[in-house]
Scaffold this motif. Structure first.
Motif, PDB file in Angstrom:
ATOM      1  N   ARG A  28       0.827  -1.224   0.000  1.00 11.36           N
ATOM      2  CA  ARG A  28       0.000   0.000   0.000  1.00 11.36           C
ATOM      3  C   ARG A  28       0.855   1.265   0.000  1.00 11.36           C
ATOM      4  O   ARG A  28       0.560   2.202  -0.734  1.00 11.36           O
ATOM      5  N   GLU A  32       2.238   1.750  -3.576  1.00 13.41           N
ATOM      6  CA  GLU A  32       1.029   2.543  -3.838  1.00 13.41           C
ATOM      7  C   GLU A  32      -0.067   1.753  -4.544  1.00 13.41           C
ATOM      8  O   GLU A  32      -0.710   2.220  -5.481  1.00 13.41           O
ATOM      9  N   ASN A  34      -3.751  -0.051  -4.298  1.00 16.30           N
ATOM     10  CA  ASN A  34      -4.965   0.159  -3.493  1.00 16.30           C
ATOM     11  C   ASN A  34      -5.787  -1.106  -3.296  1.00 16.30           C
ATOM     12  O   ASN A  34      -6.733  -1.103  -2.528  1.00 16.30           O
ATOM     13  N   LYS A  37      -6.501  -4.135   1.272  1.00 15.04           N
ATOM     14  CA  LYS A  37      -6.956  -3.136   2.250  1.00 15.04           C
ATOM     15  C   LYS A  37      -6.601  -3.575   3.660  1.00 15.04           C
ATOM     16  O   LYS A  37      -6.626  -4.765   3.973  1.00 15.04           O
ATOM     17  N   TYR A  38      -6.360  -2.582   4.521  1.00 11.77           N
ATOM     18  CA  TYR A  38      -6.209  -2.895   5.935  1.00 11.77           C
ATOM     19  C   TYR A  38      -7.599  -3.116   6.543  1.00 11.77           C
ATOM     20  O   TYR A  38      -8.483  -2.270   6.400  1.00 11.77           O
ATOM     21  N   GLY A  39      -7.763  -4.253   7.218  1.00  6.76           N
ATOM     22  CA  GLY A  39      -9.045  -4.525   7.858  1.00  6.76           C
ATOM     23  C   GLY A  39      -8.898  -4.876   9.323  1.00  6.76           C
ATOM     24  O   GLY A  39      -9.637  -4.392  10.167  1.00  6.76           O
ATOM     25  N   ALA A  47      -9.651  -8.636   4.072  1.00  6.99           N
ATOM     26  CA  ALA A  47      -9.659  -7.415   3.251  1.00  6.99           C
ATOM     27  C   ALA A  47      -8.330  -7.220   2.522  1.00  6.99           C
ATOM     28  O   ALA A  47      -8.259  -6.553   1.505  1.00  6.99           O
ATOM     29  N   CYS A  99     -20.481  -0.890  -0.070  1.00  6.75           N
ATOM     30  CA  CYS A  99     -19.352   0.027   0.149  1.00  6.75           C
ATOM     31  C   CYS A  99     -18.126  -0.425  -0.623  1.00  6.75           C
ATOM     32  O   CYS A  99     -17.276   0.367  -0.978  1.00  6.75           O
ATOM     33  N   GLY A 100     -18.015  -1.728  -0.887  1.00  8.57           N
ATOM     34  CA  GLY A 100     -16.940  -2.241  -1.736  1.00  8.57           C
ATOM     35  C   GLY A 100     -15.613  -2.488  -1.046  1.00  8.57           C
ATOM     36  O   GLY A 100     -14.669  -2.939  -1.679  1.00  8.57           O
ATOM     37  N   TYR A 101     -15.547  -2.211   0.256  1.00 11.61           N
ATOM     38  CA  TYR A 101     -14.262  -2.325   0.947  1.00 11.61           C
ATOM     39  C   TYR A 101     -13.745  -3.770   0.961  1.00 11.61           C
ATOM     40  O   TYR A 101     -12.547  -4.004   0.953  1.00 11.61           O
TER      41      TYR A 101
ATOM     42  N   PRO B 206      -7.917   4.108  -6.682  1.00  3.78           N
ATOM     43  CA  PRO B 206      -8.230   4.743  -5.393  1.00  3.78           C
ATOM     44  C   PRO B 206      -9.694   5.154  -5.300  1.00  3.78           C
ATOM     45  O   PRO B 206     -10.229   5.745  -6.230  1.00  3.78           O
ATOM     46  N   TYR B 208     -11.244   5.186  -1.622  1.00  2.00           N
ATOM     47  CA  TYR B 208     -11.565   5.429  -0.219  1.00  2.00           C
ATOM     48  C   TYR B 208     -10.622   6.456   0.401  1.00  2.00           C
ATOM     49  O   TYR B 208      -9.522   6.686  -0.100  1.00  2.00           O
ATOM     50  N   GLN B 210      -8.989   5.898   2.849  1.00  2.00           N
ATOM     51  CA  GLN B 210      -7.795   5.094   3.171  1.00  2.00           C
ATOM     52  C   GLN B 210      -6.783   5.107   2.017  1.00  2.00           C
ATOM     53  O   GLN B 210      -5.619   4.808   2.215  1.00  2.00           O
ATOM     54  N   ASP B 211      -7.268   5.384   0.797  1.00  2.00           N
ATOM     55  CA  ASP B 211      -6.390   5.350  -0.384  1.00  2.00           C
ATOM     56  C   ASP B 211      -5.744   6.701  -0.696  1.00  2.00           C
ATOM     57  O   ASP B 211      -4.992   6.814  -1.673  1.00  2.00           O
ATOM     58  N   ARG B 213      -3.163   9.540  -0.799  1.00  2.00           N
ATOM     59  CA  ARG B 213      -1.717   9.636  -0.577  1.00  2.00           C
ATOM     60  C   ARG B 213      -1.254  11.024  -0.974  1.00  2.00           C
ATOM     61  O   ARG B 213      -1.638  11.536  -2.011  1.00  2.00           O
ATOM     62  N   GLY B 333     -13.405  -1.813   7.279  1.00  2.00           N
ATOM     63  CA  GLY B 333     -12.207  -0.962   7.305  1.00  2.00           C
ATOM     64  C   GLY B 333     -12.279  -0.052   8.509  1.00  2.00           C
ATOM     65  O   GLY B 333     -13.175   0.785   8.594  1.00  2.00           O
ATOM     66  N   GLY B 380     -15.560   5.903   2.803  1.00  2.00           N
ATOM     67  CA  GLY B 380     -14.765   4.959   3.586  1.00  2.00           C
ATOM     68  C   GLY B 380     -15.436   3.600   3.501  1.00  2.00           C
ATOM     69  O   GLY B 380     -16.281   3.362   2.640  1.00  2.00           O
ATOM     70  N   SER B 381     -15.066   2.725   4.409  1.00  2.00           N
ATOM     71  CA  SER B 381     -15.747   1.444   4.521  1.00  2.00           C
ATOM     72  C   SER B 381     -17.154   1.714   5.066  1.00  2.00           C
ATOM     73  O   SER B 381     -17.341   2.673   5.809  1.00  2.00           O
ATOM     74  N   ARG B 409      -1.928  11.115   8.057  1.00  3.83           N
ATOM     75  CA  ARG B 409      -2.969  10.098   7.872  1.00  3.83           C
ATOM     76  C   ARG B 409      -3.053   9.283   9.153  1.00  3.83           C
ATOM     77  O   ARG B 409      -2.080   8.647   9.558  1.00  3.83           O
TER      78      ARG B 409
END
Lengths: 156, 720
Positions: A28, A32, A34, A37-39, A47, A99-101, B206, B208, B210-211, B213, B333, B380-381, B409
């Protein structure tokens, strides 16, 4: 700080990092990307899934130093908006997202599943996607998307 | 390539066009109990602007939470102007840029923002035609709008919007009476137009917060104490400071933040500090086997919700006592925000449900003029209510002020989110009812006990988690909006004699708005009790409900459910249950049917769920179906297995092992049908499924096993 070499989405990278750093942070922040994901950081929610030598695996704990000789694939390595992977296409066509996360984990797990079992029944889908949590309740669409992706993959 | 704000914005599909001044707004919050945001002097350009390339940009004060509001709003705007969906961009909530439409909450995005956009777009359509007719000296009747152009029907000549407006935006006020497009002419509204963001999600672009940068962005973490009211006794940053890339460890009273160049080092420093620092550990949370008695004891305020007729329980009353535990939002998330202070202005990127109220609350906390702030909504999530989005944003604002000049962040950890978000309150519901000689309900007495269901910041600092730690005070959050506790406490059925009372307590855990507020527990209790009374009356539960309904739209829901489940074959170990509700008694109509089985290993399994929803005019049926299915599955997970646990110190449900939710193997076969009523006003839908689904599940379990589950989750009674 150690020198680390990684193969991600068929590209080779030379990086300097704490060798204990979980793969997720490197993907990440340094590369870079995406997709993952961090879950949770505990390998509980999926995730952060990536393909490690074609098998879905959570990237949030595994130290970057131990995956140096592995083939790492993320969503970006599967396809892009001009040329989608059949699994990406299937999830898009089914509009399988809220939400798609969690989608990264669902897609990566689906690819891993279909490599092993090109025609999974519901029980096999449950097994293949069991590590990935979704909170929006989009699961029934994921199941349809996996079935559609299987059909598309068999045709190709 | 570094992704800067500019490329991110390009990638996420909005176009920067600078700030437009918007008029002063008067705002009321969910926390005040009002449903509507009142804007003084609404102007077309508040919601609608023409872009240089001839497309249009729609401003919504609402956030995309996964409910698909962006596409629904684009459809409504494109429809009024006869444009293609791809000619419409939607800009999500951002202070100083979009109108202040309060919180994205209470199932009001369509009924509020989309309807505002419809009016703004219709006004714009009329003004565009009028302006073109004057400018080119043409009959207005000979002009039509088509695919983003103004077309002269007589000679086929087309004019673009920027050409007609000569680079200006439409300043005109939106009149109270507007001629809208005829619904019979709709091309886009009411059709399942696909969302545009899913392509980005499946390709790892990108999307979210969270994405986000930024160059040289700093990674931050915040330390959590062992308990809500812990006080820092010994601050020992030495070991954590030695980690590589640590920039600063900031301590303000009981608030500790870590800034590092590398995210993993920041996370490691958090773990070290949480181990090394010494805190007071007040053992303040109640430990009791008699939870229901405890709740009744600590309740201090009461409110009569309704009294109709005279209760008379001389004969044959049925009594039942139901309960619901604390439940968490459980975003996949954990909350995240980015902050930047340039020494003068503070900018925050957030997945908060309310950018304006958050801006006000942060300004209050840090003594900043709101004029020196901008808060930008970035998805976000999924949050499903008031989670930690506002808290993480306030924390990053504190850190940004301490460390100007760089983007910071802040990412909450899983245990931060599980252990510190504001939960949906535990509730108790006690019912008593009896029947007349015709088997109809004669008396109905309902009492509920609940903590508040909204402690949103609402422009004030008190309800932000970091405030008391940062200021070193013990000021707890205010109780906020109590009305959420008795949302849907009044049955939608015709009953002669009714008394409904709400009792309020301040419980041990931090609480706030979780999808549907008190409606989930109230409908669970009412619709379970309807089955208990139906049995007493010797009637079929569905027929018993129909006997007490007069609203044809409610009756249609139940009849549709009957039809959908009519050819069902039930095995001996299976049961079918039904439930109905109308959300808030004024919004969407929803009915659920559930089939469960008791497996050989005694486990209860949900095999099928059917849902029927009537939300009046439907903007995007695929979005409505998606959200309704999702609501049903989420509610099933709450109902079957969810409960926030705590010991005397703090919450102990700190990860997905300790707080399991549905995984894919738990998912039944789903079928949702919509009763579309294009000529009725749209009704809030996003929270409509939560309550009835839970009651349909326990009613089905009763049908399968003869055992009634009155205390949630089901897991307390059966293995699931």
């Amino acid at each position: 700080m150690d020198k680390i070499s990684l193969t991600v989405n068929s590209k080779k990278y030379q990086l300097e990092t704490d060798p204990e750093t979980p793969l997720l942070y490197v993907l990440r922040n340094q590369l870079e990307l995406n997709g993952p994901k961090y879950g949770c950081g505990y390998e509980q929610c999926g995730a952060c899934m990536v393909l490690l030598d074609d098998k879905a695996y959570p990237s949030c704990r595994i130290p970057v130093s131990v995956v140096q000789n592995r083939d790492i694939i993320t969503l970006k390595g599967l396809g892009n908006r001009d040329k989608l992977h059949p699994v990406q296409e299937a999830f898009l066509e089914e509009q399988a997202a809220q939400c798609g996360y969690c989608l990264n984990g669902m897609l990566i797990s689906t690819i891993s599943l279909l490599k092993e079992n090109p025609d999974p029944d519901r029980a096999a889908i449950d097994e293949g996607l069991k590590r990935v949590l979704c909170r929006c309740g989009t699961h029934s669409r994921f199941i349809k998307a996996v079935e559609k992706a299987a059909a598309k993959s068999r045709l190709r | 390539m570094k992704i800067t704000r500019r490329t991110f914005i390009k990638n996420t599909g909005y176009v920067a066009i600078g700030f437009s001044m918007i008029p002063e707004t008067v705002l009321s919050y969910e926390s005040c109990g009002f449903e509507e945001v009142i804007m003084q002097d609404p102007r077309v350009k508040d919601w609608f602007q023409v872009l240089e390339d001839g497309r249009i940009l729609i401003f919504t004060g609402k956030m995309e939470l996964g409910q698909g509001i962006r596409i629904a709003i684009a459809q409504v705007a494109a429809e009024e102007l006869n444009m293609d969906i791809d000619q419409v961009e939607v800009h999500l909530a951002e202070t100083k840029t979009t109108p202040n439409e309060g919180y994205t909450a209470g199932s009001r995005s369509i009924t509020q923002s989309a309807m505002n956009v419809r009016k703004a777009a219709a006004t714009a359509a009329d003004i565009l035609l009028e302006t073109a007719s004057e400018k080119y000296n043409l009959q207005k009747q000979s002009l039509i709008l088509q695919k983003g152009k103004i077309l002269n029907k007589e000679n086929g000549k087309a004019y673009s919007f920027p050409e007609v407006l000569q680079g200006k935006q439409i300043e005109a006020a939106i009149p109270s009476e507007i001629k809208l497009k005829r619904k019979s002419e709709y091309q886009l509204v009411g059709t399942p137009v696909p969302r545009k963001d899913i392509l980005k999600m499946v390709t790892g672009e990108p999307v979210y917060v969270q994405d986000l940068r930024f160059p040289d962005m700093i990674h931050a973490r915040v330390i959590r104490p062992p308990a809500y009211n812990s006080v820092l006794e010994e601050f020992k940053p030495e070991k954590a400071e030695k980690l590589s890339t640590i920039i600063n460890i900031i301590r303000k009273n009981n608030f500790i933040g870590i800034l590092a160049g590398d995210e993993y080092q920041a996370q490691k420093a958090k773990e070290i500090l949480e181990r090394d620092c010494k805190w007071s550990v007040p053992a303040s949370l109640p430990q009791t086997d008699a939870w229901k008695d405890y709740i009744k004891e600590i309740s201090s305020k009461s409110e009569n919700v309704e009294s109709t007729g005279n209760l008379n329980f001389r004969d044959n009353s049925v009594k039942a006592f139901y309960s619901k535990p604390y439940i968490m939002h459980g975003s996949i998330g954990p909350s995240c925000a980015v902050g930047f202070f340039d020494g003068d202005k503070l900018q925050i990127w957030t997945h908060s449900q309310g950018v304006y109220p958050l801006q006000g609350a942060v300004a209050d906390l840090l003594n900043i003029n709101e004029g020196k702030m901008q808060v930008t909504g970035v998805p976000g999530s999924g949050c499903y209510g008031h989670n930690a989005a506002d808290d993480v944003s306030a924390e990053v604002a504190i850190l940004a002020l301490e460390n100007p000049g760089k983007h910071i962040r802040l990412q909450w950890s899983r245990s931060d989110e599980h252990g510190w978000e504001p939960y949906g309150s535990a509730m108790l519901m006690e019912l008593e009812g009896n029947l007349d000689k015709n088997g109809k309900i004669n008396n109905w007495k309902y009492e509920l006990w609940s903590d508040t269901h909204s402690t949103r910041p609402g422009g004030r600092k008190e309800n932000l988690l970091p405030t008391s730690y940062y200021e070193g005070t013990r000021t707890g959050p205010s109780q906020g909006y109590l009305g959420g506790a008795y949302r849907n406490a009044q049955p939608y059925y015709t009953i002669q004699n009714k008394k409904i009372d709400a009792h309020f307590f301040e419980g041990p855990l931090r609480v706030s708005a979780l999808r549907s507020l008190g409606a989930y527990a109230n409908i669970f209790a009412i619709e379970s009790f309807m089955d208990e009374l139906a049995e007493k009356a010797g009637k079929d539960p569905l027929e018993f409900r129909l006997d007490h309904l007069t609203d044809q739209r409610a009756i249609d829901i139940l009849n549709k459910l009957k039809e959908m489940t009519s050819n069902l074959h039930l095995a001996g170990n299976e049961g079918l249950g039904f439930a109905f509700s109308r959300y808030k008694n004024t919004d969407s109509y929803f009915g659920a049917a559930v089939k469960v089985s008791r497996e050989k290993d005694q486990r209860i399994r949900i095999k099928n769920m059917w849902g029927v929803i009537d939300s009046g005019e439907v903007i995007n049926p695929d979005g409505l179906k998606n959200q309704t299915e999702g609501g049903m599955i989420q509610s099933a997970s709450w109902t079957m297995m969810e409960e926030v646990k705590f010991d005397k110190t703090h919450v102990t449900s700190l990860d997905w092992q300790d707080y399991p939710i549905f995984r894919i193997a738990n998912i039944p076969h789903m079928e949702v049908q919509i009763i579309d009523r294009p000529y009725e006003p749209p009704l809030g839908a996003g929270e409509a499924a939560q309550g009835a689904t839970s009651a349909a599940i326990v009613n089905a379990i009763y049908a399968a096993t003869g055992q009634r589950v009155r205390d949630l989750p089901v897991k307390k009674t059966f293995s699931v």
